[in-house]
Write an enzyme that holds these catalytic residues in place. Structure first.
Site, PDB file in Angstrom:
ATOM      1  N   ASP A 101     -10.137  -5.075  -3.746  1.00 44.82           N
ATOM      2  CA  ASP A 101      -9.367  -3.997  -3.121  1.00 44.82           C
ATOM      3  C   ASP A 101     -10.009  -2.651  -3.461  1.00 44.82           C
ATOM      4  OD1 ASP A 101      -7.468  -2.138  -2.305  1.00 44.82           O
ATOM      5  OD2 ASP A 101      -5.791  -3.456  -2.791  1.00 44.82           O
ATOM      6  N   SER A 154       0.811  -1.218   0.000  1.00 42.91           N
ATOM      7  CA  SER A 154       0.000   0.000   0.000  1.00 42.91           C
ATOM      8  C   SER A 154       0.851   1.278   0.000  1.00 42.91           C
ATOM      9  CB  SER A 154      -0.947  -0.068   1.202  1.00 42.91           C
ATOM     10  OG  SER A 154      -1.916   0.917   1.112  1.00 42.91           O
ATOM     11  N   HIS A 189      -7.785  -5.279   0.375  1.00 46.30           N
ATOM     12  CA  HIS A 189      -6.523  -4.575   0.589  1.00 46.30           C
ATOM     13  C   HIS A 189      -5.703  -5.138   1.757  1.00 46.30           C
ATOM     14  CE1 HIS A 189      -4.137  -1.057  -0.416  1.00 46.30           C
ATOM     15  NE2 HIS A 189      -4.003  -0.771   0.850  1.00 46.30           N
TER      16      HIS A 189
END
Ligand code: NAG
Length: 405
Positions: free
Chosen positions: A346, A178, A375
């Site tokens: 996600d 991320s 995610h």
């Protein structure tokens, strides 16, 4: 005002809370700058109790932050002659280096890599529990929080990667999740940074953010939460504070289904262990800066992967142009091997944005797509070892330079 649902959450609605239980328990780590950590560090709290060797190092960034790195140089049963290359793990937003160790030893990437013989190094960016010191500033000062992810790429990563490279005398295998991929993709466009990296695996890669589908985030963007906080003089974003909880309340109030807050923010995570929430909450979420949130929201609003936008006048002073310069993904050398893992559920790393990222890269990354993954699954899924890490480790092994490997 109706209190958001996390106050009445059943354990099944999990992590709603992820972010917000324990909010009055402010973290006050007892750090002594410049020396290896006392018994309050990540090593002694999480890693060593599981039977792994763990050492902490403090590195100073060019702009004065003191960051902690953890090193797990071998696994539980150090395999003879098995001397893997250094792997550097970079966590995401509101997370810390603990992220890689919060599931069981057989499920957590940090432990798994150590057991596979890698020399595991763990990054912790400024503002997190493990990196909350500065040579002159205290975290209670506004100036301490005057940064966004471009500074994490330019200063934090530079300091941490060069420390690892010097200490191990080797280029580094980089793994990011991320925000750890935003930092990486920005940093890899800089020749001085990318030369320290042998290859990189990116979990839920993000550079463009304008197709983000997270209702919760979209609502925060449309109500200008970022500007609102800045104008209120709130520069530290801490969801464990009273004000952090009130912010979440106002975002949830009648607009977003906050019964499953983690899902509302990150997308539906298939393989999250709801019985483990309380343990996660002992460590997460970590703080970040409001300026960082503002920078991320600028990307959502404008569809750019560019430096922080100060506004025309300040941009002229900082960048000598009216608009902030973009990071050009085409500047990342074709010779850098890349592997990316991404999920169909996600809500932050959207497939449309990711396609654009891949198109702009010169090299063709190896790709692992998992339709059912959200995610957070890429770090917390109870099945990630088989679903993700097996292929990730195959990639690292094919790229690591160590001859004994
Ligand atoms: C989920 O977490 C609980 C509590 O820590 C643990 O006992 C259990 O083994 C975990 N389940 C899986 C599949 O990892």
């Amino acid at each position: 005002m109706k209190r958001a649902a996390w106050t009445s959450c059943s354990s099944a609605s999990l992590i709603s809370i992820f972010l917000f239980v324990n909010f009055f328990c402010l973290i006050e780590p007892s750090f002594v700058s410049g020396v290896p950590q006392s018994n309050e560090g990540l090593c002694s709290l999480i890693v060593r109790p599981m039977g792994y060797p763990c050492t902490e190092y403090i590195v100073q960034t060019e702009d004065g932050y003191l960051l902690t790195l953890q090193r797990i140089s071998n696994g539980r049963s150090a395999l003879r002659g098995y001397n893997g290359p250094p792997v550097f793990l970079q966590h995401g937003l509101f997370q810390g280096g603990d992220t890689w160790f919060l599931n069981s030893v057989d499920e957590s990437l940090g432990f798994i890599l150590a057991d596979h013989g890698f020399d595991v190094w763990v990054g912790n960016v400024r503002g997190t529990r493990w990196s909350s010191k500065h040579i002159t500033l205290s975290e209670h000062e506004r100036a301490f929080w005057d940064w966004s992810w471009q500074d994490l790429a330019q200063y934090d990563l530079a300091a941490m990667l060069s420390y690892v490279q010097t200490e191990t005398n080797s280029k580094v295998l980089y793994i990011g999740h991320s925000q750890g991929t935003i930092m990486a993709l920005a940093a890899f466009t800089m020749p001085d940074m990318v030369k320290m990296v042998e290859a990189s695996a990116l979990l839920c890669p993000i550079s463009y953010l304008d197709h983000i589908s997270s209702n919760f985030v979209l609502r925060a963007v449309s109500m200008h939460l970022d500007q609102m906080l800045l104008s209120l003089g709130i520069h530290q974003l801490n969801f464990r504070s009273k004000i952090g909880v009130e912010i979440m309340d106002s975002l949830c109030d009648g607009h977003v289904d906050c019964g499953n807050l983690l899902g509302a923010i990150t997308g539906d995570n298939c393989c999250f262990n709801a019985s483990r929430v309380e343990y996660y909450l002992e460590y997460e979420p970590h703080s970040s800066s409001t300026k960082n949130l503002h920078h991320l929201f600028q990307m959502i609003r404008k569809g750019t992967f560019a430096k922080y936008d100060f506004g025309w006048w300040e941009n002229l002073k900082h960048y000598h142009s009216l608009h902030p310069p973009a990071f050009n993904l085409g500047d990342i050398p074709e010779s850098l091997p890349l592997w990316i893992g991404y999920g169909g559920n996600d809500a932050l790393a959207d497939l449309t944005d990711l396609k654009r990222t891949i198109k702009e890269l010169k090299s063709k990354p190896e790709q692992l797509y998992i339709e059912s993954y959200g995610h957070i699954d890429f770090v917390f899924s109870v099945k990630a070892k088989d679903d993700v890490y097996a292929d990730l480790i195959r990639f690292l092994r094919s790229r690591g330079r160590s001859t004994s490997y």
